[in-house]
Motif scaffolding. Structure first.
Motif, short mmCIF file in Angstrom:
data_model
loop_
_atom_site.label_atom_id
_atom_site.label_comp_id
_atom_site.label_asym_id
_atom_site.label_seq_id
_atom_site.Cartn_x
_atom_site.Cartn_y
_atom_site.Cartn_z
N ALA A 1 10.35 -22.15 -2.83
CA ALA A 1 11.69 -22.34 -3.39
C ALA A 1 12.01 -23.83 -3.51
O ALA A 1 12.59 -24.28 -4.51
CB ALA A 1 12.73 -21.65 -2.51
N LEU A 2 11.63 -24.60 -2.51
CA LEU A 2 11.88 -26.04 -2.55
C LEU A 2 11.08 -26.73 -3.65
O LEU A 2 11.61 -27.56 -4.40
CB LEU A 2 11.55 -26.66 -1.19
N THR B 1 11.10 -29.39 -8.74
CA THR B 1 10.40 -29.55 -10.01
C THR B 1 11.35 -29.35 -11.19
O THR B 1 11.38 -30.16 -12.14
CB THR B 1 9.23 -28.56 -10.11
N VAL B 2 12.12 -28.28 -11.15
CA VAL B 2 13.06 -28.01 -12.25
C VAL B 2 14.11 -29.12 -12.33
O VAL B 2 14.49 -29.54 -13.43
CB VAL B 2 13.73 -26.64 -12.07
N HIS B 3 14.56 -29.60 -11.18
CA HIS B 3 15.55 -30.68 -11.14
C HIS B 3 15.05 -31.92 -11.88
O HIS B 3 15.74 -32.47 -12.75
CB HIS B 3 15.85 -31.02 -9.68
N GLU B 4 13.83 -32.35 -11.55
CA GLU B 4 13.29 -33.55 -12.20
C GLU B 4 12.94 -33.29 -13.66
O GLU B 4 13.12 -34.17 -14.51
CB GLU B 4 12.06 -34.05 -11.43
N LEU C 1 17.94 -15.14 -2.00
CA LEU C 1 18.92 -15.90 -1.22
C LEU C 1 18.40 -17.29 -0.87
O LEU C 1 19.16 -18.26 -0.85
CB LEU C 1 19.29 -15.14 0.05
N THR C 2 17.09 -17.37 -0.61
CA THR C 2 16.50 -18.68 -0.32
C THR C 2 16.57 -19.58 -1.55
O THR C 2 16.93 -20.76 -1.45
CB THR C 2 15.03 -18.52 0.12
N THR D 1 18.89 -22.89 -1.59
CA THR D 1 18.15 -24.14 -1.77
C THR D 1 18.69 -24.93 -2.96
O THR D 1 18.90 -26.16 -2.88
CB THR D 1 16.66 -23.86 -2.00
N ASN D 2 18.97 -24.25 -4.04
CA ASN D 2 19.45 -24.93 -5.24
C ASN D 2 20.89 -25.40 -5.09
O ASN D 2 21.26 -26.45 -5.65
CB ASN D 2 19.29 -24.04 -6.46
N ILE D 3 21.69 -24.69 -4.35
CA ILE D 3 23.05 -25.16 -4.09
C ILE D 3 23.01 -26.43 -3.24
O ILE D 3 23.74 -27.40 -3.49
CB ILE D 3 23.89 -24.06 -3.41
N VAL D 4 22.15 -26.45 -2.23
CA VAL D 4 22.00 -27.64 -1.39
C VAL D 4 21.59 -28.83 -2.25
O VAL D 4 22.16 -29.93 -2.14
CB VAL D 4 20.97 -27.40 -0.27
#
Length: 202
Positions: free
Chosen positions: A19-20, A25-28, A124-125, A129-132
């Motif tokens: 998940a991390l 990866t998607v963020h960048e 949920l993970t 993770t993405n909200i954080v």
């Protein structure tokens, strides 16, 4: 810490680690793709307009991720001169926005997919993770997307933030700030998570 999961619950370790990696990866990629679409060839020149995690993960940031449970990817290089003020703002915002969209998608799948403990744990993970990542990166302090968004909105302040980022001690100061502000940051993360779950009807 994330590494401790490897011995206590290998399946949970794989879920959280995947998940991390996915989220970073998607963020960048979102930063790179947005800059590319807005006319800045810099990310494509550096091979960053891709969903290949190898192109985005930072060795030290990944190690920190395994040891401490949080980390970072390699920042996407851009040329603000090719983007202008508002283009830079949208490129900076693209990463956190992508994480919020993934969180909403995970919430929708959690609501409508047939329920199982494993599916729920994975979704949920991904959601949390993405909200954080979204909330963390929107903090308006140097080295984070929030500071670049603030800099685009207030150019004079943006120059000062950029100068601070160039200092060798900036990373240490930012980490200290995050450690000190853990409680309010955690409260904001909790509020956003409740909003996302409410938005999808959970």
């Amino acid at each position: 810490m994330l590494l401790s999961l490897l011995s206590t619950s290998p399946v949970a370790f794989v879920i959280v680690a995947a998940a991390l990696v996915l989220s970073l990866t998607v963020h960048e990629f979102a930063h790179a793709w947005t800059a590319d679409r807005l006319g800045d060839p810099t990310p494509r020149r550096f091979g960053r307009v891709t969903l290949n995690p190898v192109r985005h993960l930072d060795p030290f940031g990944t190690l920190l991720l395994l040891i401490a449970g949080f980390g970072f990817a390699r920042p996407v290089p851009i040329n603000p001169n090719n983007l202008g003020r508002w283009g830079t703002l949208w490129v900076s915002a693209a990463g956190p926005i992508s994480n919020l969209l993934i969180a909403l998608l995970a919430g929708l799948l959690l609501r409508f997919l047939p329920y199982s403990d494993f599916t729920a744990a994975v979704l949920l993970t991904i959601l949390s993770t993405n909200i954080v990542l979204a909330v963390f990166n929107l903090i308006p302090i140097p080295l984070l997307d929030g500071s670049r968004i603030l800099g685009a909105l207030v150019p004079s302040l943006g120059r000062s933030l950029a100068q601070f980022e160039a200092q060798p001690f900036s990373f240490v100061i930012v980490m200290l700030f995050i450690l000190i502000a853990q409680r309010p940051i955690g409260n904001i993360i909790g509020s956003v998570q409740r909003w996302v779950l409410g938005a999808v009807g959970i």
